[in-house]
Structure formats: structure tokens, C-alpha cells
Write a protein that holds these residues in place. Structure first.
Motif, PDB file in Angstrom:
ATOM      1  N   GLU A 291     -31.906 -70.585 -75.727  1.00  0.00           N
ATOM      2  CA  GLU A 291     -30.941 -69.847 -74.980  1.00  0.00           C
ATOM      3  C   GLU A 291     -31.412 -68.247 -74.539  1.00  0.00           C
ATOM      4  OE1 GLU A 291     -28.078 -68.326 -73.494  1.00  0.00           O
ATOM      5  OE2 GLU A 291     -27.444 -70.089 -74.572  1.00  0.00           O
ATOM      6  N   ILE A 292     -31.609 -68.288 -73.123  1.00  0.00           N
ATOM      7  CA  ILE A 292     -32.002 -67.333 -72.634  1.00  0.00           C
ATOM      8  C   ILE A 292     -30.936 -66.409 -72.147  1.00  0.00           C
ATOM      9  CG2 ILE A 292     -33.489 -66.489 -70.372  1.00  0.00           C
ATOM     10  CD1 ILE A 292     -34.848 -68.396 -72.600  1.00  0.00           C
ATOM     11  N   GLY A 293     -29.900 -66.506 -71.783  1.00  0.00           N
ATOM     12  CA  GLY A 293     -28.738 -65.716 -71.032  1.00  0.00           C
ATOM     13  C   GLY A 293     -28.232 -65.097 -71.855  1.00  0.00           C
ATOM     14  N   GLY A 294     -28.008 -65.436 -73.287  1.00  0.00           N
ATOM     15  CA  GLY A 294     -27.224 -64.601 -74.083  1.00  0.00           C
ATOM     16  C   GLY A 294     -25.636 -64.986 -74.035  1.00  0.00           C
ATOM     17  N   ALA A 295     -24.617 -64.133 -74.308  1.00  0.00           N
ATOM     18  CA  ALA A 295     -23.402 -64.275 -74.287  1.00  0.00           C
ATOM     19  C   ALA A 295     -22.790 -65.074 -73.248  1.00  0.00           C
ATOM     20  CB  ALA A 295     -22.516 -62.721 -74.488  1.00  0.00           C
TER      21      ALA A 295
ATOM     22  N   THR B 152     -23.969 -67.392 -71.456  1.00  0.00           N
ATOM     23  CA  THR B 152     -24.495 -68.879 -71.390  1.00  0.00           C
ATOM     24  C   THR B 152     -24.291 -69.615 -72.846  1.00  0.00           C
ATOM     25  OG1 THR B 152     -26.759 -68.286 -71.723  1.00  0.00           O
ATOM     26  CG2 THR B 152     -25.884 -68.674 -69.423  1.00  0.00           C
ATOM     27  N   LEU B 153     -24.337 -68.716 -73.912  1.00  0.00           N
ATOM     28  CA  LEU B 153     -24.013 -69.540 -75.255  1.00  0.00           C
ATOM     29  C   LEU B 153     -23.120 -70.510 -75.404  1.00  0.00           C
ATOM     30  CD1 LEU B 153     -25.375 -69.597 -78.027  1.00  0.00           C
ATOM     31  CD2 LEU B 153     -23.988 -67.550 -78.555  1.00  0.00           C
ATOM     32  N   GLY B 154     -21.738 -70.168 -74.724  1.00  0.00           N
ATOM     33  CA  GLY B 154     -20.632 -71.161 -74.785  1.00  0.00           C
ATOM     34  C   GLY B 154     -21.209 -72.444 -74.174  1.00  0.00           C
ATOM     35  N   GLN B 155     -21.941 -72.812 -73.315  1.00  0.00           N
ATOM     36  CA  GLN B 155     -22.499 -73.774 -72.582  1.00  0.00           C
ATOM     37  C   GLN B 155     -23.535 -74.501 -73.474  1.00  0.00           C
ATOM     38  OE1 GLN B 155     -21.184 -75.935 -70.331  1.00  0.00           O
ATOM     39  NE2 GLN B 155     -19.403 -74.505 -70.400  1.00  0.00           N
ATOM     40  N   SER B 156     -24.145 -73.653 -74.148  1.00  0.00           N
ATOM     41  CA  SER B 156     -25.361 -74.177 -74.905  1.00  0.00           C
ATOM     42  C   SER B 156     -24.735 -74.732 -76.056  1.00  0.00           C
ATOM     43  CB  SER B 156     -26.309 -73.187 -75.397  1.00  0.00           C
ATOM     44  OG  SER B 156     -27.056 -72.422 -74.379  1.00  0.00           O
ATOM     45  N   LEU B 157     -23.404 -74.281 -76.452  1.00  0.00           N
ATOM     46  CA  LEU B 157     -22.758 -74.979 -77.499  1.00  0.00           C
ATOM     47  C   LEU B 157     -22.202 -76.241 -77.612  1.00  0.00           C
ATOM     48  CD1 LEU B 157     -21.022 -71.713 -79.047  1.00  0.00           C
ATOM     49  CD2 LEU B 157     -22.720 -73.189 -80.536  1.00  0.00           C
ATOM     50  N   GLU B 158     -21.829 -76.232 -76.396  1.00  0.00           N
ATOM     51  CA  GLU B 158     -21.381 -77.633 -75.623  1.00  0.00           C
ATOM     52  C   GLU B 158     -22.233 -78.672 -75.647  1.00  0.00           C
ATOM     53  OE1 GLU B 158     -18.370 -78.542 -75.165  1.00  0.00           O
ATOM     54  OE2 GLU B 158     -17.390 -76.491 -75.242  1.00  0.00           O
ATOM     55  N   ALA B 159     -23.707 -78.176 -75.538  1.00  0.00           N
ATOM     56  CA  ALA B 159     -24.756 -79.302 -75.212  1.00  0.00           C
ATOM     57  C   ALA B 159     -25.215 -79.512 -76.685  1.00  0.00           C
ATOM     58  CB  ALA B 159     -25.788 -78.796 -74.545  1.00  0.00           C
TER      59      ALA B 159
ATOM     60  N   ILE C 153     -30.127 -73.935 -81.729  1.00  0.00           N
ATOM     61  CA  ILE C 153     -30.253 -72.993 -80.543  1.00  0.00           C
ATOM     62  C   ILE C 153     -30.684 -71.854 -80.873  1.00  0.00           C
ATOM     63  CG2 ILE C 153     -28.533 -71.494 -79.078  1.00  0.00           C
ATOM     64  CD1 ILE C 153     -26.577 -73.428 -79.551  1.00  0.00           C
ATOM     65  N   SER C 154     -32.006 -71.538 -80.149  1.00  0.00           N
ATOM     66  CA  SER C 154     -32.639 -70.484 -80.374  1.00  0.00           C
ATOM     67  C   SER C 154     -32.371 -69.294 -79.365  1.00  0.00           C
ATOM     68  CB  SER C 154     -34.213 -70.824 -80.351  1.00  0.00           C
ATOM     69  OG  SER C 154     -34.755 -71.892 -81.056  1.00  0.00           O
ATOM     70  N   LEU C 155     -31.894 -68.186 -79.951  1.00  0.00           N
ATOM     71  CA  LEU C 155     -31.326 -67.178 -79.152  1.00  0.00           C
ATOM     72  C   LEU C 155     -32.387 -66.323 -78.778  1.00  0.00           C
ATOM     73  CD1 LEU C 155     -28.776 -66.092 -77.899  1.00  0.00           C
ATOM     74  CD2 LEU C 155     -28.357 -64.964 -79.994  1.00  0.00           C
ATOM     75  N   VAL C 156     -32.913 -66.488 -77.491  1.00  0.00           N
ATOM     76  CA  VAL C 156     -34.164 -65.769 -77.110  1.00  0.00           C
ATOM     77  C   VAL C 156     -33.774 -64.439 -76.364  1.00  0.00           C
ATOM     78  CG1 VAL C 156     -36.291 -65.978 -75.820  1.00  0.00           C
ATOM     79  CG2 VAL C 156     -35.713 -67.988 -77.044  1.00  0.00           C
TER      80      VAL C 156
ATOM     81  N   GLY D  51     -26.107 -60.320 -71.185  1.00  0.00           N
ATOM     82  CA  GLY D  51     -25.637 -59.087 -71.713  1.00  0.00           C
ATOM     83  C   GLY D  51     -24.986 -59.491 -72.906  1.00  0.00           C
ATOM     84  N   PHE D  52     -24.163 -58.807 -73.682  1.00  0.00           N
ATOM     85  CA  PHE D  52     -23.465 -58.915 -74.788  1.00  0.00           C
ATOM     86  C   PHE D  52     -22.172 -59.289 -75.189  1.00  0.00           C
ATOM     87  CE2 PHE D  52     -27.412 -56.435 -74.991  1.00  0.00           C
ATOM     88  CZ  PHE D  52     -28.258 -57.225 -76.039  1.00  0.00           C
ATOM     89  N   ALA D  53     -21.398 -58.941 -73.914  1.00  0.00           N
ATOM     90  CA  ALA D  53     -19.851 -59.230 -74.162  1.00  0.00           C
ATOM     91  C   ALA D  53     -19.320 -60.480 -73.983  1.00  0.00           C
ATOM     92  CB  ALA D  53     -19.392 -58.426 -72.920  1.00  0.00           C
ATOM     93  N   ASN D  54     -18.268 -60.879 -74.497  1.00  0.00           N
ATOM     94  CA  ASN D  54     -17.416 -62.283 -74.336  1.00  0.00           C
ATOM     95  C   ASN D  54     -18.350 -63.221 -75.158  1.00  0.00           C
ATOM     96  OD1 ASN D  54     -15.338 -60.802 -73.169  1.00  0.00           O
ATOM     97  ND2 ASN D  54     -16.630 -60.751 -71.161  1.00  0.00           N
ATOM     98  N   ALA D  55     -18.980 -63.053 -76.025  1.00  0.00           N
ATOM     99  CA  ALA D  55     -19.707 -64.228 -76.797  1.00  0.00           C
ATOM    100  C   ALA D  55     -18.718 -65.124 -77.551  1.00  0.00           C
ATOM    101  CB  ALA D  55     -20.887 -63.524 -77.925  1.00  0.00           C
ATOM    102  N   PRO D  56     -19.190 -66.367 -77.780  1.00  0.00           N
ATOM    103  CA  PRO D  56     -18.492 -67.394 -78.320  1.00  0.00           C
ATOM    104  C   PRO D  56     -18.055 -66.935 -79.595  1.00  0.00           C
ATOM    105  CG  PRO D  56     -20.110 -68.317 -77.258  1.00  0.00           C
ATOM    106  CD  PRO D  56     -20.251 -66.861 -77.114  1.00  0.00           C
ATOM    107  N   SER D  57     -17.013 -67.341 -80.416  1.00  0.00           N
ATOM    108  CA  SER D  57     -16.493 -66.909 -81.717  1.00  0.00           C
ATOM    109  C   SER D  57     -17.500 -67.484 -82.865  1.00  0.00           C
ATOM    110  CB  SER D  57     -15.137 -67.246 -82.103  1.00  0.00           C
ATOM    111  OG  SER D  57     -14.998 -68.593 -82.014  1.00  0.00           O
TER     112      SER D  57
END
Length: 344
Positions: free
Chosen positions: A241-245, A247-254, A261-264, A269-275
């Protein structure tokens, strides 16, 4: 210019790249356990670009020498040095006190290029414990790419007990930056299957040439996480996981149940991250992932030699005096693979 006086790029402020200044400096005295290294190549990371822009989340020492990833040659050694001798080919480690895993917060004040002087200079005087021998199969330019990007991918796949990458696993990588491309190479070397994403059709083709089993253009397929899950069946076992907040939503879908998920990175940015509930419902592991320790870099270098892995290096090479041009080139996303700077 000699090892006594030489050029170094210093971060003199945090208002932008104009605060990068090429200065002359004098070499620190060689201590009993120190080695003097003549750097040959430095490779750039996203963090290098954002430090003088004031966007780096960790403390920055005023007037610090920039950079963190480099390869060079030992010139001389203190009288108590036992690990190296003149002529040895070495690479830097990222945090000087990060000798074994796990990474701990007290190691932050020893990170090169932000807290302590990095290698964007012609020479460095360093304690012998803060260097590692280069892989024998690589040249200086190739080896300069390993410290951060390669060791981060290595840490993501092989440093989590019980969840190491296995043959036959599915891996999702994002984009064509250094961590992602090393992740692709490491995954293929152990017999895993790779799904890669990019927004450029040219780069999508390059990813296929690098060995990606499936490539998704995320501009054409914004639900790329769902697409990756369809391709892999029940989901992928590992995500870099390169993008952060953003792209994390789509990573969770995958991700597959119990996947990692290795958060790298945090490029989006940091806003609007998944819950928290989004994570909970996937029954997966979301793991903060730092660079590899010295111990892990040694293991990784042996793996690189054994598997014949050659880092993906962008064909455009910059000279030390043209560092800002290298920053601009990388910031514009013109690169594929690691951007390198020839020091000497």
C-alpha cells in the motif's frame, strides 16, 4: 576536491527545493570505529523530495545533508575497524541505530537525510556498524537503490512472523515506484503471482515486461481493488500500500481474509481514510511498514545475489551538481524505476 574538503547538498530550510544548497564542507575526524566512504551513486526516494518542502512527518535537523540511499567504496578505516577494509564496496542503512527488527520510535533521531547527515555528498565518515556490504552481483548504481525501497519491500513480505510471502500467493502492488518494483521482483522470485496497477498505458506495458501477471490501469478501472479480487479469486494475500488514505479503500477491497496490507507510503495524504469498521469486516492485517533493519538488508542482499535480481533503474542519470533537476524529474513522475545521482 579531496576527502578533506568536498561538496554536500544541505537542507537549509523547509520552504521548498530552493532550500537545498550545495555547500563545501570539511570531513569529520575519523574515529577508531569509523570508515571514510567515497560515495559513487545515490538513489532518490519520495521522502527526499518532501523533506525540504516541509511535508516530512519526522523531525529535521537544521542544515542536514540530504539523502539516505547510496553505494560507495571504503577509502580508509579507523584503527579498531574490523568489518571493512579499504576498497570494500558498501551501502548505507537508513536509520543508523536500526540494527535488528522491529523498528522502534527511539530510532527516528538516527535516520539519514533528516535527523543525521545523509550521503548526498562526496564523502561520509560513518561508524562501521552503519554500513553493509553490497551484493556481489550488482554495480554501484544498482546497489545504491537498495537501502530504502528494496528493504521496505523485503520487510513487507518477509519480516512478519507466520505471514511471510509464499509461493503461489497473490500480491497487489501499486504504481511503478521503487518499493513496488522491488516488490514485483521479490514476489516473482519466490513464485508468487503479481497484480500491478498504473495510470499510464506505457508503464502498464513496462510492468508486464517486468513480469507482472496482470496489470490494471486504475484510471480506466477506478474500482481496481474489486478487479484484483476477481482476478485472484478470494482476494490477494499481500498488498504493498503506497498511496495511503486515498488508495487504502481499494486495497481493502482486494485483500483476502487474513491477508496483509503493508502500509508503506502516504503519497495521497492522510485525509478520508477508511474506518476501523472497514478494516474489521475484512479480518485482515493492516501493518505499518518501515524500511528493513541492517540484519534484514544483509539477508536481502544474499537473496538478490542468489536469485540474480537486478534493480530497475531509470535510464536518466543525474550528476551531483544537478540534484534539483533529479528532484523535478522524479516529482513529475517521468521515471520508471529508481532515479539515481552519480556522485563520483
Amino acid at each position: 576536491m579531496s576527502a578533506d574538503t568536498f561538496k554536500a547538498w544541505r537542507v537549509t530550510g523547509i520552504k521548498g527545493w530552493d532550500d537545498l544548497v550545495l555547500k563545501e564542507r570539511t570531513s569529520p575526524k575519523l574515529g577508531q570505529n569509523d570508515v571514510l566512504v567515497k560515495w559513487r551513486y545515490v538513489s532518490l526516494n519520495y521522502r527526499d523530495l518532501i523533506i525540504p518542502m516541509g511535508q516530512y512527518p519526522f523531525p529535521i535537523t537544521p542544515d542536514v545533508v540530504a539523502g539516505s540511499d547510496a553505494a560507495g567504496e571504503v577509502v580508509s578505516c579507523g584503527n579498531k575497524v574490523t568489518l571493512f577494509k579499504p576498497g570494500d564496496r558498501v551501502i548505507s542503512i537508513s536509520a543508523l541505530s536500526y540494527q535488528t527488527s522491529p523498528f522502534k520510535p527511539h530510532m527516528i533521531p538516527t535516520i539519514l537525510g533528516s535527523a543525521v547527515d545523509g550521503p548526498l555528498q562526496e564523502y561520509s565518515t560513518m561508524d562501521e556498524s552503519t554500513l553493509v556490504e553490497m551484493p556481489q552481483s550488482l554495480d554501484f548504481q544498482q546497489a545504491s537503490t537498495l537501502t530504502t525501497a528494496a528493504s521496505t519491500a523485503w520487510n513487507a513480505f518477509f519480516a512478519l512472523g507466520g505471514k511471510q510471502l509464499q509461493p503461489g500467493d497473490w500480491v497487489l502492488i501499486q504504481g511503478t515506484g521503487g518499493v513496488s518494483l522491488f516488490g514485483l521482483q521479490f514476489a516473482k522470485a519466490v513464485g508468487a503471482k503479481v497484480i500491478a496497477t498504473s495510470s499510464s498505458e506505457t508503464k502498464c506495458q513496462l510492468l508486464r515486461e517486468q513480469g507482472a501477471d496482470h496489470v490494471i490501469n486504475y484510471k480506466e478501472c477506478p474500482t481496481w481493488g474489486e478487479e484484483a479480487k476477481k482476478i485472484s479469486g478470494e482476494g490477494v494475500q499481500h498488498v504493498l500500500e503506497i498511496g495511503g488514505a486515498g488508495t487504502l479503500g481499494q486495497s481493502l477491497e482486494a485483500i483476502a481474509p487474513s491477508g496483509v496490507i503493508s502500509l508503506v507510503g502516504f503519497a495521497s495524504g492522510f485525509a478520508n481514510a477508511p474506518s476501523i469498521m472497514d478494516i474489521l469486516l475484512r479480518t485482515c492485517i493492516v501493518r505499518g511498514t518501515m524500511v528493513g533493519s541492517k540484519e534484514e538488508i544483509v539477508e536481502m542482499n544474499d537473496f538478490i545475489d542468489a536469485k540474480g535480481i537486478k534493480p530497475s533503474v531509470d535510464p536518466t542519470v543525474f550528476e551531483l551538481k544537478d540534484l534539483k533537476d533529479a528532484y523535478e524529474y522524479m516529482w513529475a513522475g517521468k521515471h520508471f524505476g529508481k532515479v539515481t545521482v552519480r556522485v563520483s
